[in-house]
Design an enzyme around this catalytic site. Structure first.
Site, mmCIF file in Angstrom:
data_model
loop_
_atom_site.group_PDB
_atom_site.id
_atom_site.type_symbol
_atom_site.label_atom_id
_atom_site.label_comp_id
_atom_site.label_asym_id
_atom_site.label_seq_id
_atom_site.Cartn_x
_atom_site.Cartn_y
_atom_site.Cartn_z
ATOM 1 N N TYR A 1 -10.869 0.784 10.967
ATOM 2 C CA TYR A 1 -12.198 1.230 10.318
ATOM 3 C C TYR A 1 -12.409 0.248 9.130
ATOM 4 O O TYR A 1 -13.636 0.639 8.299
ATOM 5 C CB TYR A 1 -11.790 2.753 9.841
ATOM 6 C CG TYR A 1 -10.723 2.770 8.955
ATOM 7 C CD1 TYR A 1 -10.718 2.503 7.514
ATOM 8 C CD2 TYR A 1 -9.724 3.675 9.565
ATOM 9 C CE1 TYR A 1 -9.575 2.765 6.787
ATOM 10 C CE2 TYR A 1 -8.302 3.800 8.664
ATOM 11 C CZ TYR A 1 -8.376 3.543 7.530
ATOM 12 O OH TYR A 1 -7.285 3.595 6.719
ATOM 13 N N LYS A 2 -11.969 -0.739 8.802
ATOM 14 C CA LYS A 2 -12.421 -1.681 7.778
ATOM 15 C C LYS A 2 -13.053 -2.748 8.409
ATOM 16 O O LYS A 2 -14.224 -2.387 8.751
ATOM 17 C CB LYS A 2 -11.102 -2.169 7.206
ATOM 18 C CG LYS A 2 -10.262 -0.950 6.200
ATOM 19 C CD LYS A 2 -9.057 -1.832 5.923
ATOM 20 C CE LYS A 2 -7.908 -0.634 5.151
ATOM 21 N NZ LYS A 2 -8.581 0.257 4.322
ATOM 22 N N ARG B 1 -12.877 -4.253 -6.544
ATOM 23 C CA ARG B 1 -12.574 -4.919 -5.319
ATOM 24 C C ARG B 1 -13.849 -5.207 -4.692
ATOM 25 O O ARG B 1 -14.553 -4.149 -4.521
ATOM 26 C CB ARG B 1 -11.646 -3.916 -4.403
ATOM 27 C CG ARG B 1 -10.257 -3.750 -4.761
ATOM 28 C CD ARG B 1 -9.360 -3.347 -3.759
ATOM 29 N NE ARG B 1 -10.093 -2.280 -2.801
ATOM 30 C CZ ARG B 1 -9.371 -1.785 -1.845
ATOM 31 N NH1 ARG B 1 -8.416 -2.082 -1.297
ATOM 32 N NH2 ARG B 1 -10.138 -0.880 -1.081
ATOM 33 N N PHE C 1 0.808 -1.195 0.234
ATOM 34 C CA PHE C 1 -0.002 -0.040 -0.352
ATOM 35 C C PHE C 1 1.045 1.280 -0.037
ATOM 36 O O PHE C 1 1.820 1.321 0.683
ATOM 37 C CB PHE C 1 -1.042 0.159 1.326
ATOM 38 C CG PHE C 1 -1.874 1.088 1.137
ATOM 39 C CD1 PHE C 1 -3.072 0.969 0.285
ATOM 40 C CD2 PHE C 1 -2.054 2.322 1.828
ATOM 41 C CE1 PHE C 1 -4.231 2.039 0.034
ATOM 42 C CE2 PHE C 1 -2.994 3.133 1.871
ATOM 43 C CZ PHE C 1 -4.004 3.097 1.014
ATOM 44 N N ASP D 1 1.756 -5.209 8.347
ATOM 45 C CA ASP D 1 0.616 -4.328 8.256
ATOM 46 C C ASP D 1 -0.668 -5.242 8.183
ATOM 47 O O ASP D 1 -0.569 -5.945 7.294
ATOM 48 C CB ASP D 1 0.971 -3.283 7.004
ATOM 49 C CG ASP D 1 -0.090 -2.492 6.811
ATOM 50 O OD1 ASP D 1 -1.402 -2.766 7.496
ATOM 51 O OD2 ASP D 1 -0.011 -1.413 6.162
#
Length: 416
Positions: free
Chosen positions: A226-227, A375, A129, A201
């Site tokens: 938050y995911k 996605r 990322f 990560d």
């Protein structure tokens, strides 16, 4: 599975189905983007009201003690710990992934400099990322000691890239674009055998796939809430440091919350003991309080059950897309092998962005990442098998009718 009724039958026997009622899902929406932003727990709105009206509005500054605000980063860390294979007092919820990466990269490089000063290379993947790579680049510029970032283009290249100059290897457990999942235990062992430290990560892993940091003997980890953890937009991230490193590490953001005795107001910094030294400044209490609402839902199940359903949802999605949309040039880039797959499925298509926008207009929400990647995230806490069936039906229709060609679906927003 050949009919929509088959999907409904699976939902009727799904032991996790009652958990869906604990989320505030919009009506007529199929949400397949929990890999980017989770759905709000139904309890979150009431919790926010309590924090704002009672704890802040009535308790005022007294709530740092009386409402437990000061202890919240550590308390939430302990509640999150079982989801990532961590022990008590090894996790702290604070700051963002980017900030926490800066802290842990710096701490790891300093630890390595003390024992092997010739090791001045951070190893990562070019497909990592971007923020992870940007933070590493920025830290290297700050250090100005000959440190470099070495990137590989394929996981098979890692073994050769980790040589006697490698200080630390920074990897994302589940790739944000493809959903490819590394073998954390095997890679950590290889990294450490070569004399480097392993920093993971977990942004696309925590709450999505079983993770066991201590069993893997990892050194450091970061992740967001938050995911899949459903903490809310921009909710604080977390940092994990193996207990063996905690009191040997120093981090560069030496703010007062990481001080051994912050309210003694000493002019000289003395790092606190344990994971608390990885705190920095005053915490965002309103946002942080909502993280607990998401974590509390996980207490009602376990990661093994979530993983079984996640794989079943994704398998169904892949099979249905490849069967019903075979004529439309979709290219699966997510591994079929369960051992190498996170909780998302990604397809490439030349018109991927417009397709995602057309689906969103029909209430089927996924997201898009360059280049050409659609996605779809599968969050077992609230995603149903019938949602998968209906999402594929919508995708098939958008492709067959070429509804994606509408000019509105080509317009790019600031966030894709």
């Amino acid at each position: 599975m050949t009919t929509r009724d088959d999907a409904l039958a699976l939902d009727s026997t799904d032991p996790l189905a009652p958990l869906r009622d604990q989320f505030a899902l919009p009506a007529q929406t199929i949400y397949l983007d929990g890999n980017s932003l989770g759905v709000p727990p139904a309890a979150a709105a009431q919790r926010a009201q309590v924090v704002i009206a009672a704890e802040w509005g009535e308790g005022l500054i007294r709530s740092w003690n009386n409402a437990g605000w000061f202890a919240l980063p550590r308390r939430l860390g302990n509640k999150l710990a079982p989801l990532i294979g961590a022990a008590a007092d090894e996790v702290v919820v604070t700051d963002t992934i980017s900030v926490n990466l800066f802290k842990l990269l710096s701490a790891g490089l300093r630890l390595q400099h003390e024992r092997a000063p010739q090791r001045r290379v951070i190893v990562s993947e070019r497909a990592n990322f971007p923020t992870d790579l940007y933070i590493a680049q920025g830290l290297i510029e700050q250090l100005d000691r000959g440190y470099t970032l070495r990137l590989v283009d394929d996981p098979a290249e890692l073994a050769q890239a980790i040589d006697d100059t490698a200080a630390l290897v920074m990897l994302t457990h589940v790739n944000y674009r493809t959903g490819y999942m590394h073998d954390m235990a095997a890679l950590t062992q290889m990294i450490q055998q070569k004399g480097a430290l392993a920093l993971w990560d977990l942004a696309h892993s925590a709450g999505a796939v079983p993770v066991d940091l201590n069993q893997a003997n990892a050194d450091y980890a970061v992740g967001c809430t938050y995911k899949y953890l459903n903490g809310g937009p921009g909710s604080p991230a977390f940092a994990w440091v193996a207990r063996r490193h905690q009191d040997r590490c120093t981090q560069p953001l030496s703010g007062w919350w990481g001080h051994r005795a912050p309210f003694e107001m000493q002019p000289d910094y003395q790092p606190g003991h344990g994971i608390g030294r990885f705190l920095c400044g005053t915490q965002p209490i309103v946002s942080m309080a909502l993280v607990e609402c998401g974590l509390d839902v996980f207490l009602q199940t376990d990661m093994a059950a979530l993983r079984r359903k996640s794989l079943a949802l994704a398998d169904l999605f892949i099979e249905q897309v490849q069967t019903r949309c075979a004529a439309y040039g979709l290219n699966l880039i997510t591994p079929l092998d369960h051992a190498q797959r996170g909780s998302q499925v990604s397809f490439e298509h030349p018109q991927g962005y417009a397709l995602i926008q057309a689906l969103s207009a029909r209430g089927v929400i996924g997201d898009y990442r360059e280049p050409h990647v659609m996605r779809f995230g599968f969050t077992p806490l609230y995603t149903r098998f019938v949602d998968v069936w209906d999402a594929v039906a919508a995708l098939e229709d958008v492709l067959a009718t070429e509804a994606w060609r509408a000019p509105a679906f080509a317009a790019r927003g600031s966030v894709t």
